[in-house]
Design an enzyme around this catalytic site. Sequence first.
Site, PDB file in Angstrom:
ATOM      1  CG  ASN A 146     -86.993  23.637   1.677  1.00 52.85           C
ATOM      2  OD1 ASN A 146     -86.578  22.599   1.158  1.00 52.85           O
ATOM      3  ND2 ASN A 146     -87.142  24.764   1.009  1.00 52.85           N
ATOM      4  CB  THR A 203     -47.274  20.668  35.607  1.00 52.33           C
ATOM      5  OG1 THR A 203     -45.972  20.775  36.184  1.00 52.33           O
ATOM      6  CG2 THR A 203     -48.307  20.749  36.727  1.00 52.33           C
ATOM      7  CG  HIS A 204     -44.621  21.908  32.194  1.00 47.55           C
ATOM      8  ND1 HIS A 204     -44.744  22.936  31.306  1.00 47.55           N
ATOM      9  CD2 HIS A 204     -44.909  22.433  33.415  1.00 47.55           C
ATOM     10  CE1 HIS A 204     -45.076  24.053  31.948  1.00 47.55           C
ATOM     11  NE2 HIS A 204     -45.187  23.757  33.233  1.00 47.55           N
ATOM     12  CB  SER A 210     -47.151  -6.962  17.337  1.00 46.83           C
ATOM     13  OG  SER A 210     -46.348  -7.151  16.196  1.00 46.83           O
ATOM     14  CE  LYS A 250     -45.247  -3.288  20.507  1.00 43.81           C
ATOM     15  NZ  LYS A 250     -45.228  -2.143  19.601  1.00 43.81           N
ATOM     16  CG  ASN A 275     -49.412  -3.183  19.894  1.00 45.08           C
ATOM     17  OD1 ASN A 275     -48.378  -2.923  20.527  1.00 45.08           O
ATOM     18  ND2 ASN A 275     -49.407  -3.864  18.756  1.00 45.08           N
ATOM     19  CD  GLU A 315     -52.142   2.495  19.634  1.00 42.69           C
ATOM     20  OE1 GLU A 315     -51.140   2.896  19.034  1.00 42.69           O
ATOM     21  OE2 GLU A 315     -52.446   1.287  19.692  1.00 42.69           O
ATOM     22  CE1 TYR A 342     -82.414  22.202   2.541  1.00 43.57           C
ATOM     23  CE2 TYR A 342     -82.798  22.505   0.187  1.00 43.57           C
ATOM     24  CZ  TYR A 342     -82.355  21.728   1.242  1.00 43.57           C
ATOM     25  OH  TYR A 342     -81.865  20.480   0.999  1.00 43.57           O
ATOM     26  CD  GLN A 402     -79.329  15.675  -0.224  1.00 41.41           C
ATOM     27  OE1 GLN A 402     -80.489  15.956  -0.474  1.00 41.41           O
ATOM     28  NE2 GLN A 402     -78.549  15.049  -1.085  1.00 41.41           N
ATOM     29  CE  LYS A 457     -80.891  15.196   5.682  1.00 40.40           C
ATOM     30  NZ  LYS A 457     -80.270  16.456   5.218  1.00 40.40           N
TER      31      LYS A 457
HETATM   32  N1  ARG Z   1     -82.903  15.742   1.022  1.00 42.21           N
HETATM   33  C1  ARG Z   1     -83.000  17.156   1.270  1.00 42.21           C
HETATM   34  C2  ARG Z   1     -82.013  17.546   2.395  1.00 42.21           C
HETATM   35  O1  ARG Z   1     -81.566  16.679   3.007  1.00 42.21           O
HETATM   36  C3  ARG Z   1     -84.386  17.492   1.688  1.00 42.21           C
HETATM   37  C4  ARG Z   1     -84.833  18.865   1.380  1.00 42.21           C
HETATM   38  C5  ARG Z   1     -84.897  19.063  -0.050  1.00 42.21           C
HETATM   39  N2  ARG Z   1     -85.569  20.255  -0.376  1.00 42.21           N
HETATM   40  C6  ARG Z   1     -85.554  20.729  -1.598  1.00 42.21           C
HETATM   41  N3  ARG Z   1     -86.237  21.772  -1.812  1.00 42.21           N
HETATM   42  N4  ARG Z   1     -84.868  20.148  -2.553  1.00 42.21           N
HETATM   43  O2  ARG Z   1     -81.736  18.695   2.609  1.00 42.21           O
END
Ligand code: ARG
Length: 453
Positions: free
Chosen positions: A104, A149-150, A271, A277, A279, A284, A311, A316, A319
Amino acid sequence: MKNKKSKKTDTSGFTASISFDRRLAPYDIEGSIAHCKMLVKCKIISKSEGDKILKGLREIEEEISKEKFKFLPQDEDIHMAVERRLIEKTGESGGRLHTARSRNDQVSLDMRMYLRDEIKKISALIENLQDSIVKSSERNMEVIMPGFTHLQHAQPVLFSHHLMAYFFMLKRDRERFADCLKRVNVLPLDAGALAGTSSSIDREFVARQLGFSSISENSIDTVSDRDFVIEFLSVGAMLMMHFSRLAEELVIWSSPEFSFIEMDEDFCTGSSIMPQKKNPDVAELIRGKTGRIYGNLQSLLTVMKGLPLSYNRDMQEDKERLFDTVDTLKNVLTVLSPLISSLKLNSKRMLSLAKEGYANATDAADYLVKKGVPFRKAHRLIRDIVLYSMGRGKSLEELSVKELKVFSPLFSEDFFDVINIKRCVESRKSQGGTAPEKVKNQIKKSKVKEKQE
Ligand code: ARG
Protein backbone atom coordinates in the site's frame (compact mmCIF):
# COMPACT_ATOMS: atom_id res chain seq x y z
CA MET A 1 -29.07 -32.97 -3.55
CA LYS A 2 -26.27 -34.62 -5.44
CA ASN A 3 -22.85 -33.39 -4.43
CA LYS A 4 -22.32 -30.55 -6.84
CA LYS A 5 -18.67 -29.86 -7.53
CA SER A 6 -17.91 -26.26 -6.60
CA LYS A 7 -16.05 -24.74 -9.53
CA LYS A 8 -13.28 -22.36 -8.62
CA THR A 9 -13.34 -19.11 -10.55
CA ASP A 10 -9.96 -17.79 -11.55
CA THR A 11 -10.05 -14.04 -10.92
CA SER A 12 -6.30 -13.48 -11.18
CA GLY A 13 -6.64 -11.89 -14.62
CA PHE A 14 -9.34 -9.60 -13.30
CA THR A 15 -7.37 -8.37 -10.31
CA ALA A 16 -3.96 -8.14 -11.94
CA SER A 17 -2.35 -4.83 -12.82
CA ILE A 18 0.95 -6.18 -14.11
CA SER A 19 0.06 -5.58 -17.76
CA PHE A 20 0.16 -1.83 -17.16
CA ASP A 21 2.01 -1.20 -13.88
CA ARG A 22 5.23 -2.77 -15.14
CA ARG A 23 6.27 0.66 -16.30
CA LEU A 24 6.80 1.45 -12.60
CA ALA A 25 9.54 -1.21 -12.38
CA PRO A 26 12.58 1.13 -12.26
CA TYR A 27 10.98 3.11 -9.43
CA ASP A 28 9.88 0.01 -7.59
CA ILE A 29 13.46 -1.24 -7.59
CA GLU A 30 15.02 2.09 -6.68
CA GLY A 31 12.56 2.34 -3.79
CA SER A 32 13.40 -1.17 -2.65
CA ILE A 33 17.11 -0.41 -2.75
CA ALA A 34 16.62 2.60 -0.47
CA HIS A 35 14.34 0.59 1.82
CA CYS A 36 16.89 -2.22 2.03
CA LYS A 37 19.72 0.18 2.91
CA MET A 38 17.54 1.63 5.64
CA LEU A 39 16.78 -1.81 7.06
CA VAL A 40 20.53 -2.50 7.23
CA LYS A 41 21.29 0.89 8.75
CA CYS A 42 18.64 0.36 11.40
CA LYS A 43 19.98 -3.16 12.04
CA ILE A 44 16.65 -4.73 11.13
CA ILE A 45 18.44 -7.01 8.67
CA SER A 46 22.11 -7.93 8.61
CA LYS A 47 24.64 -6.28 6.32
CA SER A 48 25.32 -9.54 4.48
CA GLU A 49 21.64 -10.15 3.85
CA GLY A 50 21.27 -6.56 2.74
CA ASP A 51 24.13 -6.99 0.28
CA LYS A 52 22.51 -10.11 -1.16
CA ILE A 53 19.23 -8.26 -1.61
CA LEU A 54 20.90 -5.24 -3.21
CA LYS A 55 22.81 -7.43 -5.65
CA GLY A 56 19.61 -9.29 -6.51
CA LEU A 57 17.67 -6.08 -7.04
CA ARG A 58 20.33 -4.68 -9.34
CA GLU A 59 20.30 -7.85 -11.41
CA ILE A 60 16.52 -7.68 -11.67
CA GLU A 61 16.77 -4.06 -12.74
CA GLU A 62 19.07 -5.13 -15.54
CA GLU A 63 16.86 -8.04 -16.56
CA ILE A 64 13.90 -5.69 -16.82
CA SER A 65 15.73 -2.95 -18.70
CA LYS A 66 17.13 -5.49 -21.17
CA GLU A 67 13.67 -7.02 -21.52
CA LYS A 68 14.99 -10.35 -20.26
CA PHE A 69 12.71 -10.45 -17.23
CA LYS A 70 10.11 -13.20 -17.45
CA PHE A 71 6.80 -12.08 -16.04
CA LEU A 72 4.79 -15.05 -14.81
CA PRO A 73 1.02 -15.50 -14.81
CA GLN A 74 0.98 -15.40 -11.01
CA ASP A 75 2.71 -11.99 -10.90
CA GLU A 76 -0.25 -9.89 -9.89
CA ASP A 77 1.52 -6.55 -9.97
CA ILE A 78 5.00 -5.13 -10.36
CA HIS A 79 5.73 -5.26 -6.63
CA MET A 80 4.99 -8.98 -6.47
CA ALA A 81 6.87 -9.71 -9.68
CA VAL A 82 10.05 -8.10 -8.37
CA GLU A 83 9.74 -9.72 -4.97
CA ARG A 84 9.05 -13.14 -6.47
CA ARG A 85 12.18 -12.89 -8.61
CA LEU A 86 14.24 -11.61 -5.68
CA ILE A 87 13.24 -14.60 -3.58
CA GLU A 88 14.12 -16.89 -6.50
CA LYS A 89 17.56 -15.32 -6.53
CA THR A 90 18.29 -14.84 -2.82
CA GLY A 91 15.99 -17.27 -1.01
CA GLU A 92 15.07 -16.32 2.56
CA SER A 93 16.99 -13.05 2.46
CA GLY A 94 14.71 -11.74 -0.29
CA GLY A 95 11.75 -12.54 1.92
CA ARG A 96 13.04 -10.06 4.52
CA LEU A 97 12.87 -7.03 2.23
CA HIS A 98 9.19 -6.47 2.82
CA THR A 99 9.77 -5.90 6.58
CA ALA A 100 8.16 -2.65 7.77
CA ARG A 101 6.44 -1.82 4.52
CA SER A 102 3.42 -2.94 2.57
CA ARG A 103 2.32 -2.81 -1.03
CA ASN A 104 0.00 0.00 0.00
CA ASP A 105 2.80 2.43 0.75
CA GLN A 106 5.01 0.89 -1.93
CA VAL A 107 2.53 1.56 -4.73
CA SER A 108 2.17 5.17 -3.63
CA LEU A 109 5.96 5.48 -3.60
CA ASP A 110 6.29 4.13 -7.14
CA MET A 111 3.56 6.40 -8.44
CA ARG A 112 5.09 9.46 -6.79
CA MET A 113 8.58 8.72 -8.12
CA TYR A 114 7.21 8.09 -11.60
CA LEU A 115 5.08 11.22 -11.58
CA ARG A 116 7.93 13.36 -10.26
CA ASP A 117 9.99 12.41 -13.31
CA GLU A 118 7.13 12.82 -15.73
CA ILE A 119 6.17 16.27 -14.43
CA LYS A 120 9.74 17.41 -15.08
CA LYS A 121 9.65 15.97 -18.61
CA ILE A 122 6.27 17.54 -19.37
CA SER A 123 7.40 20.88 -18.02
CA ALA A 124 10.50 20.78 -20.26
CA LEU A 125 8.30 19.98 -23.26
CA ILE A 126 6.01 22.90 -22.44
CA GLU A 127 9.07 25.12 -22.29
CA ASN A 128 9.98 23.93 -25.78
CA LEU A 129 6.55 24.84 -27.06
CA GLN A 130 6.80 28.25 -25.42
CA ASP A 131 10.07 28.69 -27.23
CA SER A 132 8.44 27.92 -30.59
CA ILE A 133 5.72 30.44 -29.76
CA VAL A 134 8.22 33.17 -28.89
CA LYS A 135 10.27 32.53 -32.02
CA SER A 136 7.23 32.64 -34.27
CA SER A 137 6.08 35.84 -32.54
CA GLU A 138 9.46 37.43 -33.14
CA ARG A 139 9.52 36.38 -36.79
CA ASN A 140 6.07 37.79 -37.49
CA MET A 141 6.13 41.10 -35.66
CA GLU A 142 4.79 42.95 -38.72
CA VAL A 143 1.68 40.86 -39.17
CA ILE A 144 -1.63 42.52 -38.31
CA MET A 145 -4.79 40.47 -37.94
CA PRO A 146 -8.33 41.13 -36.80
CA GLY A 147 -8.64 40.50 -33.08
CA PHE A 148 -11.88 38.77 -32.11
CA THR A 149 -14.47 38.78 -29.40
CA HIS A 150 -17.54 36.55 -29.86
CA LEU A 151 -15.67 35.38 -33.00
CA GLN A 152 -16.60 38.76 -34.51
CA HIS A 153 -14.02 41.27 -35.65
CA ALA A 154 -13.29 43.42 -32.63
CA GLN A 155 -10.05 45.40 -32.92
CA PRO A 156 -6.93 44.93 -35.02
CA VAL A 157 -4.05 43.27 -33.18
CA LEU A 158 -0.60 41.97 -33.94
CA PHE A 159 -0.53 38.26 -34.73
CA SER A 160 2.39 38.04 -32.30
CA HIS A 161 0.24 39.52 -29.58
CA HIS A 162 -2.40 36.87 -30.15
CA LEU A 163 0.14 34.06 -30.22
CA MET A 164 1.91 35.30 -27.10
CA ALA A 165 -1.39 34.95 -25.22
CA TYR A 166 -0.70 31.21 -25.38
CA PHE A 167 2.78 31.72 -23.99
CA PHE A 168 1.32 33.17 -20.82
CA MET A 169 -1.29 30.44 -20.49
CA LEU A 170 1.49 27.90 -20.71
CA LYS A 171 3.52 29.82 -18.16
CA ARG A 172 0.69 29.40 -15.68
CA ASP A 173 0.45 25.72 -16.59
CA ARG A 174 4.11 25.25 -15.76
CA GLU A 175 3.65 27.05 -12.48
CA ARG A 176 0.75 24.76 -11.65
CA PHE A 177 2.83 21.67 -12.45
CA ALA A 178 5.67 22.99 -10.28
CA ASP A 179 3.24 23.52 -7.45
CA CYS A 180 1.70 20.09 -7.92
CA LEU A 181 5.19 18.62 -7.76
CA LYS A 182 5.55 19.88 -4.18
CA ARG A 183 2.70 17.62 -3.11
CA VAL A 184 3.90 14.72 -5.25
CA ASN A 185 7.38 14.89 -3.78
CA VAL A 186 6.43 13.58 -0.34
CA LEU A 187 7.74 10.21 0.86
CA PRO A 188 4.96 7.72 1.60
CA LEU A 189 7.21 4.69 2.14
CA ASP A 190 7.22 2.89 5.43
CA ALA A 191 3.76 4.03 6.40
CA GLY A 192 3.12 0.29 6.39
CA ALA A 193 -0.26 -1.14 5.48
CA LEU A 194 -2.02 1.75 7.21
CA ALA A 195 -0.96 2.00 10.85
CA GLY A 196 2.80 2.41 10.73
CA THR A 197 5.21 -0.25 11.90
CA SER A 198 6.60 -1.54 15.17
CA SER A 199 10.14 -1.76 13.70
CA SER A 200 12.46 1.13 14.53
CA ILE A 201 12.87 2.53 11.06
CA ASP A 202 14.38 5.74 9.72
CA ARG A 203 12.10 7.36 7.16
CA GLU A 204 14.29 10.47 6.97
CA PHE A 205 17.08 8.27 5.66
CA VAL A 206 14.81 6.78 2.97
CA ALA A 207 13.60 10.26 1.98
CA ARG A 208 17.18 11.49 1.59
CA GLN A 209 18.15 8.45 -0.50
CA LEU A 210 15.23 8.96 -2.86
CA GLY A 211 15.35 12.76 -3.02
CA PHE A 212 12.01 13.44 -1.37
CA SER A 213 11.69 16.88 0.15
CA SER A 214 9.33 15.82 2.92
CA ILE A 215 7.73 12.82 4.60
CA SER A 216 4.04 12.05 4.91
CA GLU A 217 2.68 12.81 8.38
CA ASN A 218 -0.19 10.37 8.83
CA SER A 219 0.11 6.74 7.81
CA ILE A 220 -3.64 6.33 7.23
CA ASP A 221 -3.75 9.39 4.96
CA THR A 222 -0.60 8.17 3.24
CA VAL A 223 -2.07 4.93 1.95
CA SER A 224 -5.53 6.43 1.30
CA ASP A 225 -4.32 9.42 -0.66
CA ARG A 226 -4.54 9.81 -4.42
CA ASP A 227 -4.94 13.59 -4.30
CA PHE A 228 -1.54 13.96 -5.93
CA VAL A 229 -2.70 11.97 -8.96
CA ILE A 230 -6.00 13.83 -9.19
CA GLU A 231 -4.21 17.15 -8.90
CA PHE A 232 -1.88 16.21 -11.73
CA LEU A 233 -4.83 15.08 -13.88
CA SER A 234 -6.53 18.37 -13.17
CA VAL A 235 -3.51 20.50 -14.03
CA GLY A 236 -3.16 18.34 -17.15
CA ALA A 237 -6.82 18.95 -18.03
CA MET A 238 -6.29 22.69 -17.82
CA LEU A 239 -3.21 22.42 -20.04
CA MET A 240 -5.16 20.33 -22.52
CA MET A 241 -7.95 22.92 -22.53
CA HIS A 242 -5.35 25.45 -23.65
CA PHE A 243 -4.08 23.11 -26.36
CA SER A 244 -7.62 22.55 -27.51
CA ARG A 245 -8.29 26.26 -27.89
CA LEU A 246 -5.10 26.68 -29.86
CA ALA A 247 -5.93 23.66 -32.01
CA GLU A 248 -9.39 25.03 -32.68
CA GLU A 249 -7.93 28.35 -33.82
CA LEU A 250 -5.53 26.55 -36.12
CA VAL A 251 -8.43 24.61 -37.62
CA ILE A 252 -10.50 27.75 -38.17
CA TRP A 253 -7.60 29.84 -39.42
CA SER A 254 -6.62 27.24 -41.98
CA SER A 255 -10.13 26.97 -43.41
CA PRO A 256 -10.58 28.54 -46.86
CA GLU A 257 -13.02 31.01 -45.32
CA PHE A 258 -10.34 32.44 -43.04
CA SER A 259 -7.16 31.49 -44.92
CA PHE A 260 -4.97 33.10 -42.25
CA ILE A 261 -2.47 30.30 -42.09
CA GLU A 262 -1.20 27.26 -43.85
CA MET A 263 -0.07 24.24 -41.92
CA ASP A 264 2.84 22.19 -43.12
CA GLU A 265 1.89 19.00 -44.94
CA ASP A 266 3.41 16.94 -42.16
CA PHE A 267 0.50 17.98 -39.99
CA CYS A 268 -2.29 17.49 -42.53
CA THR A 269 -3.71 14.69 -44.59
CA GLY A 270 -5.60 14.56 -47.83
CA SER A 271 -9.05 13.15 -48.19
CA SER A 272 -9.40 9.66 -49.62
CA ILE A 273 -12.09 10.82 -52.02
CA MET A 274 -11.79 14.59 -52.42
CA PRO A 275 -8.47 15.32 -54.11
CA GLN A 276 -8.53 19.06 -53.39
CA LYS A 277 -8.68 18.63 -49.63
CA LYS A 278 -6.02 19.27 -47.05
CA ASN A 279 -7.34 18.39 -43.64
CA PRO A 280 -5.89 19.72 -40.38
CA ASP A 281 -5.94 16.27 -38.74
CA VAL A 282 -3.21 16.85 -36.19
CA ALA A 283 -4.89 19.96 -34.81
CA GLU A 284 -8.25 18.17 -34.83
CA LEU A 285 -6.81 15.23 -32.93
CA ILE A 286 -5.27 17.53 -30.34
CA ARG A 287 -8.72 19.02 -29.86
CA GLY A 288 -10.27 15.55 -29.81
CA LYS A 289 -7.85 14.08 -27.29
CA THR A 290 -9.04 16.65 -24.79
CA GLY A 291 -11.98 14.29 -24.25
CA ARG A 292 -9.86 11.52 -22.79
CA ILE A 293 -7.85 13.91 -20.64
CA TYR A 294 -10.99 15.36 -19.08
CA GLY A 295 -12.36 11.82 -18.83
CA ASN A 296 -9.32 10.61 -16.90
CA LEU A 297 -9.81 13.33 -14.30
CA GLN A 298 -13.53 12.67 -14.02
CA SER A 299 -12.91 8.96 -13.87
CA LEU A 300 -10.46 9.03 -10.95
CA LEU A 301 -12.53 11.54 -9.02
CA THR A 302 -15.38 9.09 -9.34
CA VAL A 303 -13.24 6.10 -8.32
CA MET A 304 -12.18 7.93 -5.15
CA LYS A 305 -15.59 9.30 -4.29
CA GLY A 306 -17.02 7.71 -1.19
CA LEU A 307 -14.09 5.33 -0.57
CA PRO A 308 -13.71 4.65 3.12
CA LEU A 309 -10.20 5.03 4.54
CA SER A 310 -7.64 3.64 4.09
CA TYR A 311 -6.40 1.66 1.06
CA ASN A 312 -9.02 0.02 -1.15
CA ARG A 313 -8.33 -2.00 -4.23
CA ASP A 314 -10.45 0.41 -6.26
CA MET A 315 -7.39 2.64 -6.16
CA GLN A 316 -5.55 0.39 -8.56
CA GLU A 317 -7.76 2.03 -11.20
CA ASP A 318 -5.63 5.19 -10.87
CA LYS A 319 -2.79 3.90 -13.00
CA GLU A 320 -4.27 3.65 -16.47
CA ARG A 321 -5.83 7.10 -16.02
CA LEU A 322 -2.52 8.58 -14.98
CA PHE A 323 -0.45 6.83 -17.64
CA ASP A 324 -2.87 7.81 -20.37
CA THR A 325 -2.78 11.47 -19.38
CA VAL A 326 1.02 11.47 -19.15
CA ASP A 327 1.39 9.78 -22.55
CA THR A 328 -1.21 11.94 -24.26
CA LEU A 329 0.21 15.22 -22.97
CA LYS A 330 3.69 14.22 -24.07
CA ASN A 331 2.46 13.13 -27.50
CA VAL A 332 0.57 16.36 -28.02
CA LEU A 333 3.51 18.47 -26.93
CA THR A 334 5.84 16.61 -29.25
CA VAL A 335 3.74 17.46 -32.33
CA LEU A 336 2.51 20.89 -31.33
CA SER A 337 5.91 22.53 -31.07
CA PRO A 338 7.03 21.76 -34.64
CA LEU A 339 3.52 22.50 -35.87
CA ILE A 340 3.74 26.05 -34.50
CA SER A 341 7.27 26.51 -35.85
CA SER A 342 6.19 25.50 -39.34
CA LEU A 343 3.11 27.74 -39.62
CA LYS A 344 2.99 29.87 -42.76
CA LEU A 345 1.05 33.09 -42.37
CA ASN A 346 -1.02 34.74 -45.06
CA SER A 347 -0.29 38.24 -43.81
CA LYS A 348 -1.98 40.04 -46.73
CA ARG A 349 -5.21 38.23 -46.07
CA MET A 350 -5.05 38.93 -42.35
CA LEU A 351 -4.41 42.61 -42.94
CA SER A 352 -7.20 42.97 -45.44
CA LEU A 353 -9.63 41.31 -43.03
CA ALA A 354 -8.36 43.47 -40.19
CA LYS A 355 -9.44 46.44 -42.25
CA GLU A 356 -12.89 45.02 -42.81
CA GLY A 357 -15.75 44.99 -40.38
CA TYR A 358 -15.08 48.45 -38.93
CA ALA A 359 -12.40 47.10 -36.63
CA ASN A 360 -11.16 50.67 -36.22
CA ALA A 361 -14.46 51.93 -34.82
CA THR A 362 -13.10 52.05 -31.26
CA ASP A 363 -10.20 54.16 -32.47
CA ALA A 364 -12.66 56.44 -34.20
CA ALA A 365 -14.53 56.83 -30.91
CA ASP A 366 -11.24 57.44 -29.07
CA TYR A 367 -10.53 60.22 -31.59
CA LEU A 368 -13.63 62.06 -30.42
CA VAL A 369 -12.85 61.29 -26.77
CA LYS A 370 -9.47 62.98 -27.19
CA LYS A 371 -11.35 66.00 -28.49
CA GLY A 372 -13.37 66.18 -25.28
CA VAL A 373 -16.47 64.10 -26.14
CA PRO A 374 -17.56 61.75 -23.32
CA PHE A 375 -16.88 58.12 -24.36
CA ARG A 376 -20.53 57.03 -24.25
CA LYS A 377 -21.53 59.90 -26.56
CA ALA A 378 -18.60 59.23 -28.88
CA HIS A 379 -19.58 55.55 -29.00
CA ARG A 380 -23.11 56.49 -30.08
CA LEU A 381 -21.87 58.92 -32.73
CA ILE A 382 -19.49 56.40 -34.25
CA ARG A 383 -22.16 53.72 -34.21
CA ASP A 384 -24.35 56.08 -36.26
CA ILE A 385 -21.44 56.75 -38.63
CA VAL A 386 -20.80 52.99 -38.99
CA LEU A 387 -24.48 52.41 -39.82
CA TYR A 388 -24.34 55.28 -42.30
CA SER A 389 -21.20 53.82 -43.94
CA MET A 390 -22.63 50.30 -44.04
CA GLY A 391 -25.68 51.64 -45.85
CA ARG A 392 -23.35 53.08 -48.49
CA GLY A 393 -21.02 50.11 -48.63
CA LYS A 394 -18.10 52.26 -47.48
CA SER A 395 -15.39 51.79 -44.88
CA LEU A 396 -14.67 54.56 -42.36
CA GLU A 397 -11.55 55.46 -44.35
CA GLU A 398 -13.67 56.07 -47.42
CA LEU A 399 -15.83 58.77 -45.85
CA SER A 400 -15.13 62.43 -46.59
CA VAL A 401 -14.56 65.04 -43.90
CA LYS A 402 -17.69 66.70 -45.16
CA GLU A 403 -19.74 63.57 -44.53
CA LEU A 404 -18.20 63.23 -41.08
CA LYS A 405 -18.87 66.83 -40.11
CA VAL A 406 -22.59 66.16 -40.48
CA PHE A 407 -22.22 63.97 -37.39
CA SER A 408 -19.86 66.23 -35.46
CA PRO A 409 -18.00 69.45 -36.24
CA LEU A 410 -14.99 68.01 -34.37
CA PHE A 411 -13.93 65.82 -37.32
CA SER A 412 -11.01 66.98 -39.48
CA GLU A 413 -8.33 65.45 -41.78
CA ASP A 414 -6.29 64.08 -38.84
CA PHE A 415 -9.12 61.56 -38.26
CA PHE A 416 -7.77 59.42 -41.09
CA ASP A 417 -4.36 59.07 -39.45
CA VAL A 418 -6.00 57.83 -36.30
CA ILE A 419 -8.15 55.19 -37.98
CA ASN A 420 -5.34 53.92 -40.18
CA ILE A 421 -5.08 50.26 -39.24
CA LYS A 422 -1.35 50.34 -38.48
CA ARG A 423 -1.83 53.40 -36.33
CA CYS A 424 -4.69 51.69 -34.52
CA VAL A 425 -2.31 48.94 -33.53
CA GLU A 426 0.57 51.25 -32.71
CA SER A 427 -1.56 53.46 -30.51
CA ARG A 428 -2.49 50.71 -28.04
CA LYS A 429 0.51 51.38 -25.87
CA SER A 430 -0.94 50.48 -22.50
CA GLN A 431 0.97 47.77 -20.65
CA GLY A 432 0.14 44.41 -22.19
CA GLY A 433 -1.41 46.15 -25.21
CA THR A 434 -0.96 45.30 -28.88
CA ALA A 435 1.43 48.13 -29.84
CA PRO A 436 4.61 46.57 -31.29
CA GLU A 437 6.79 48.01 -28.54
CA LYS A 438 4.49 46.48 -25.90
CA VAL A 439 4.42 43.08 -27.59
CA LYS A 440 8.22 43.23 -27.79
CA ASN A 441 8.16 43.87 -24.07
CA GLN A 442 6.15 40.70 -23.53
CA ILE A 443 8.62 38.77 -25.62
CA LYS A 444 11.49 40.23 -23.63
CA LYS A 445 9.82 39.27 -20.37
CA SER A 446 9.18 35.78 -21.66
CA LYS A 447 12.92 35.28 -21.95
CA VAL A 448 13.60 35.96 -18.30
CA LYS A 449 13.85 32.46 -16.96
CA GLU A 450 11.80 32.14 -13.86
CA LYS A 451 13.09 29.70 -11.29
CA GLN A 452 11.02 26.56 -11.34
CA GLU A 453 11.54 23.44 -9.30
N1 ARG B 1 -1.57 -3.31 -7.49
C1 ARG B 1 -2.05 -2.62 -6.32
C2 ARG B 1 -2.46 -1.18 -6.72
O1 ARG B 1 -2.11 -0.81 -7.76
C3 ARG B 1 -0.97 -2.56 -5.30
C4 ARG B 1 -1.43 -2.48 -3.90
C5 ARG B 1 -2.13 -3.68 -3.52
N2 ARG B 1 -2.33 -3.75 -2.13
C6 ARG B 1 -3.13 -4.65 -1.61
N3 ARG B 1 -3.21 -4.67 -0.35
N4 ARG B 1 -3.81 -5.48 -2.36
O2 ARG B 1 -3.11 -0.49 -5.98
